[in-house]
Design a protein around this motif. Structure first.
Motif, short mmCIF file in Angstrom:
data_model
loop_
_atom_site.label_atom_id
_atom_site.label_comp_id
_atom_site.label_asym_id
_atom_site.label_seq_id
_atom_site.Cartn_x
_atom_site.Cartn_y
_atom_site.Cartn_z
N ALA A 26 30.59 39.78 38.30
CA ALA A 26 31.79 40.44 37.75
C ALA A 26 33.03 40.06 38.54
O ALA A 26 34.10 39.80 37.96
CB ALA A 26 31.60 41.96 37.76
N ALA A 30 36.21 37.98 37.08
CA ALA A 30 37.55 38.58 37.15
C ALA A 30 38.56 37.60 37.73
O ALA A 30 39.69 37.45 37.22
CB ALA A 30 37.52 39.86 37.99
N ARG A 71 40.23 39.85 32.47
CA ARG A 71 40.57 40.18 33.86
C ARG A 71 40.46 41.68 34.10
O ARG A 71 39.90 42.13 35.10
CB ARG A 71 41.97 39.70 34.19
CG ARG A 71 42.38 39.97 35.63
CD ARG A 71 43.77 39.48 35.93
NE ARG A 71 44.79 40.22 35.17
CZ ARG A 71 46.09 40.12 35.38
NH1 ARG A 71 46.54 39.30 36.32
NH2 ARG A 71 46.95 40.81 34.64
N ALA A 72 40.99 42.48 33.16
CA ALA A 72 40.94 43.94 33.32
C ALA A 72 39.50 44.45 33.26
O ALA A 72 39.07 45.27 34.08
CB ALA A 72 41.79 44.60 32.25
N VAL A 73 38.75 43.97 32.27
CA VAL A 73 37.37 44.44 32.10
C VAL A 73 36.50 44.03 33.28
O VAL A 73 35.76 44.85 33.85
CB VAL A 73 36.78 43.90 30.77
CG1 VAL A 73 35.28 44.19 30.70
CG2 VAL A 73 37.50 44.50 29.58
N ARG A 75 37.46 43.16 36.25
CA ARG A 75 37.90 43.82 37.48
C ARG A 75 37.32 45.22 37.56
O ARG A 75 36.89 45.67 38.63
CB ARG A 75 39.43 43.87 37.53
CG ARG A 75 39.99 44.45 38.81
CD ARG A 75 39.63 43.58 40.00
NE ARG A 75 40.30 42.30 39.96
CZ ARG A 75 39.99 41.28 40.76
NH1 ARG A 75 39.01 41.40 41.63
NH2 ARG A 75 40.64 40.14 40.67
N TYR A 76 37.31 45.91 36.42
CA TYR A 76 36.71 47.25 36.41
C TYR A 76 35.22 47.17 36.72
O TYR A 76 34.70 47.96 37.53
CB TYR A 76 36.93 47.90 35.05
CG TYR A 76 36.25 49.26 34.92
CD1 TYR A 76 36.86 50.40 35.41
CD2 TYR A 76 35.01 49.37 34.30
CE1 TYR A 76 36.24 51.64 35.31
CE2 TYR A 76 34.38 50.61 34.20
CZ TYR A 76 35.00 51.73 34.70
OH TYR A 76 34.36 52.94 34.60
N LEU A 77 34.52 46.23 36.07
CA LEU A 77 33.09 46.07 36.33
C LEU A 77 32.82 45.66 37.78
O LEU A 77 31.84 46.10 38.39
CB LEU A 77 32.50 45.04 35.37
CG LEU A 77 32.44 45.44 33.89
CD1 LEU A 77 31.94 44.29 33.04
CD2 LEU A 77 31.56 46.67 33.71
N ASP A 78 33.71 44.81 38.30
CA ASP A 78 33.58 44.41 39.71
C ASP A 78 33.66 45.64 40.62
O ASP A 78 32.84 45.81 41.53
CB ASP A 78 34.70 43.42 40.04
CG ASP A 78 34.76 43.10 41.53
OD1 ASP A 78 33.69 43.02 42.16
OD2 ASP A 78 35.88 42.93 42.05
N ARG A 79 34.66 46.50 40.39
CA ARG A 79 34.79 47.70 41.21
C ARG A 79 33.55 48.60 41.03
O ARG A 79 33.05 49.18 42.00
CB ARG A 79 36.05 48.46 40.80
CG ARG A 79 37.34 47.71 41.05
CD ARG A 79 37.64 47.58 42.53
NE ARG A 79 38.82 46.80 42.79
CZ ARG A 79 40.05 47.28 42.81
NH1 ARG A 79 40.27 48.55 42.53
NH2 ARG A 79 41.07 46.49 43.07
N TRP A 80 33.10 48.72 39.79
CA TRP A 80 31.95 49.60 39.52
C TRP A 80 30.71 49.09 40.24
O TRP A 80 30.08 49.82 41.01
CB TRP A 80 31.72 49.68 38.02
CG TRP A 80 30.47 50.45 37.65
CD1 TRP A 80 29.21 49.96 37.51
CD2 TRP A 80 30.37 51.85 37.42
NE1 TRP A 80 28.32 50.95 37.19
CE2 TRP A 80 29.01 52.13 37.14
CE3 TRP A 80 31.29 52.89 37.43
CZ2 TRP A 80 28.56 53.42 36.86
CZ3 TRP A 80 30.84 54.18 37.15
CH2 TRP A 80 29.49 54.42 36.87
N HIS A 83 30.92 49.02 44.16
CA HIS A 83 30.80 50.33 44.79
C HIS A 83 29.39 50.88 44.68
O HIS A 83 28.90 51.54 45.60
CB HIS A 83 31.82 51.31 44.17
CG HIS A 83 33.19 51.17 44.73
ND1 HIS A 83 34.03 50.14 44.37
CD2 HIS A 83 33.88 51.91 45.65
CE1 HIS A 83 35.18 50.26 45.03
NE2 HIS A 83 35.10 51.32 45.81
#
Length: 548
Positions: A26, A30, A71-73, A75-80, A83
């Motif tokens: 992810a 991103a 990029r938005a999707v 980036r969100y999946l990367d953060r999810w 973490h």
């Protein structure tokens, strides 16, 4: 170098591959979406004046939208995913931290060193959480992006591709080589030590009128620590600024290297414009690398404190520690002593031995008292039997098995113990039993309390077993507190009951009833008492006395 690689391998082994790969994928997608967005937007802007076919322009606009959304999707999946990975590893590391603390505390150096030791463990655990969140992903993702960019740039400018790869490596190497934290950690430890000393001894310092002198020492330690931090912060800012300048210089150099290809028509003007912005976007991903490099150094240092060693030193005076309890126990005679000490020695300081060449044996049913003057080492001996500390020399055996062949948890399973200074939780009596003996029944609790001559006291409390005790059982008297510790130890099914001054604070009649009741229960269950005492009448009930 090999030690660092070993630590890194062990750190990476903590991460679950099923959680690490989605986070890495992810994050990579991103970054590629962000670079693709910049490159496509550059193509549209540069091509607009050339009036490209509508279909081509529509495709490019669609690609811009796709990259923006991607990029938005991603980036969100990367953060999810990152973490989820980080906190999964954090949970495992917290368990390692607890195991390491339980294995090493108490320390011979005392409470102040224990505080510093726990601080290092807890701070290290926080550092390692960030290791999986920031330290590892950024270099890997930037490395993948660098490899793809160098592969595309290589046919146009091998020198440019080599320079880009070199700058990537410099961002990782320079912070590690130029910024050292050893001195800062020493200053931090010195300051914490001075602060803890002042806090622990403030009553004595006030009585002696020495507070101003102590505060002056603490102020000097704080100033030295703060000055060191400020200098390191300045060096760090200068290094990061230098790397920013280096990236800008490289970007300009790469543009200059590509200009001849435009003149020779190896590149169109539109392609050149795309390269200019794509290279800027790629180099922007290097900004997080210096911090990640420093995080790697901190993580390796933290891992050395928290993670178990690959190999433990092998002692030559005992059998191989890798041998398990079962096979050894099968070779031991059935009449082996519960505890056997052979020439054990121990001292908190090498030049001041507390115990020296002590030998004894405790057999099943052979109730034993340990007596001696204050400072003779009675409580120290109890700590050695429980392996809170290890003997400096000699051998301890449990049912014939050398202590080196047992884990500390396996050793302590032989004992139900109540030591002076043991901590009691502020919650209820029932909760204190449940914390120590997870599946204990209420009947077993009352039996232990009755044997410890405390059942009547508990029944008289307003809420009985559910009565809160206050901080460290402050609502109980000293004698009641001692009897509660005895009851907690009695509730264990361990073959040995180890009590430290169980009759302290009790009158003669109550002491006699307590000892008779404890011995009656132990004899009925085939268990053995080892008691540390100054109570000489208690010796009449013992089958063996060890005098220190």
């Amino acid at each position: 170098m090999m030690h660092g690689i070993s630590l890194l391998r062990r750190l990476l082994s903590v991460a679950d591959t099923a959680k690490a790969l989605p986070a890495l994928l992810a994050g990579t997608l991103a970054v590629l979406s962000a670079v693709g967005l910049i490159g496509t937007a550059a193509w549209i802007i540069a091509s607009a004046a050339l009036r490209p076919p509508l279909s081509t322009l529509a495709l490019a606009i669609t690609l811009v939208r796709a990259c923006g959304i991607g990029r938005a999707v991603f980036r969100y999946l990367d953060r999810w995913f990152s973490h989820v990975l980080a906190f999964d590893c954090y949970e495992k590391l917290q368990r390692e931290t607890y195991d390491r603390a339980a294995e090493n505390i108490p320390l011979r150096a005392g409470n102040v060193r224990e505080g510093a030791f726990l601080h290092d463990l807890l701070a290290g655990c926080e550092t390692l959480r960030d290791f999986y969140l920031r330290t590892v992903p950024q270099p890997l993702i930037a490395g993948i992006l660098t490899a793809m960019t160098c592969a595309a740039l290589l046919p146009l400018s091998p020198l440019g591709a080599a320079a880009l790869a070199a700058i990537y490596l410099l961002h990782l190497a320079l912070p590690h080589l130029l910024l050292h934290e050893t001195g800062l950690r020493e200053e931090s430890a010195a300051y914490r030590g001075a602060l803890l000393d002042l806090t622990a001894g403030r009553d004595e310092l006030i009585a002696a009128g020495a507070i101003p002198h102590a505060e002056e020492q603490l102020s000097r330690a704080a100033s030295a620590f703060q000055n060191r931090r400020q200098r390191r912060s300045i060096y760090r800012d200068r290094l990061f600024c230098g790397l920013d300048i280096l990236r800008t210089v490289l970007w300009l150099a790469l543009i200059i290297l590509l200009i001849p290809h435009v003149a020779e028509e190896g590149l169109t003007g539109v392609q050149f414009a795309v390269w200019v912005l794509v290279l800027e976007a790629v180099l922007a991903e290097y900004r997080s690398l210096p911090a990640a490099s420093l995080g790697m150094t901190e993580a390796l240092r933290a891992a050395e404190s928290i993670l178990p060693k690959d190999k433990m030193p092998v002692r030559t005076d005992v059998p191989d520690a890798s041998v398990k309890t079962g096979p050894i126990a099968a070779e031991v005679p059935t009449d082996a002593p519960l505890i056997e000490a052979q020439n054990i020695s121990f001292g908190y300081h090498p030049e001041i031995p507390i115990l020296q060449d002590l030998s004894f044996a405790v057999r099943q049913g052979e109730h034993t008292a340990v007596i001696g003057e204050s400072g003779a080492g009675k409580t120290t001996l109890a700590s050695l039997l429980l392996r809170l500390w290890e003997c400096d020399s000699g051998t301890l055996r449990y049912r014939g098995v050398p202590s080196a062949a047992l884990s500390r948890a396996e050793t302590r399973a032989h004992f139900g113990a109540a030591l002076q200074g043991a901590y009691l939780f502020s919650t209820s009596i029932r909760d204190n039993f449940a914390r120590l003996h997870e599946d204990i029944t209420e009947e077993r609790i009352w039996r232990a309390l009755d044997t410890a001559q405390l059942a009547g006291v508990v029944r008289a409390l307003p809420r009985g077993l559910d009565e809160p005790l206050g901080e460290n059982a402050a609502r109980l008297s000293g004698g009641q507190r001692s009897r509660l510790l005895t009851a907690l130890a009695l509730a264990s099914d361990a073959p040995i009951l180890l009590l430290d001054e169980p009759t302290a604070g009790l009158n003669a009649a109550l002491s006699e009833r307590l000892i008779r009741s404890v011995l009656a229960e132990l004899d009925a269950e085939g268990r053995t008492l080892v008691v540390i005492t100054h109570d000489l009448p208690l010796l009449d009930h013992m089958k063996q006395v060890i005098r220190l």
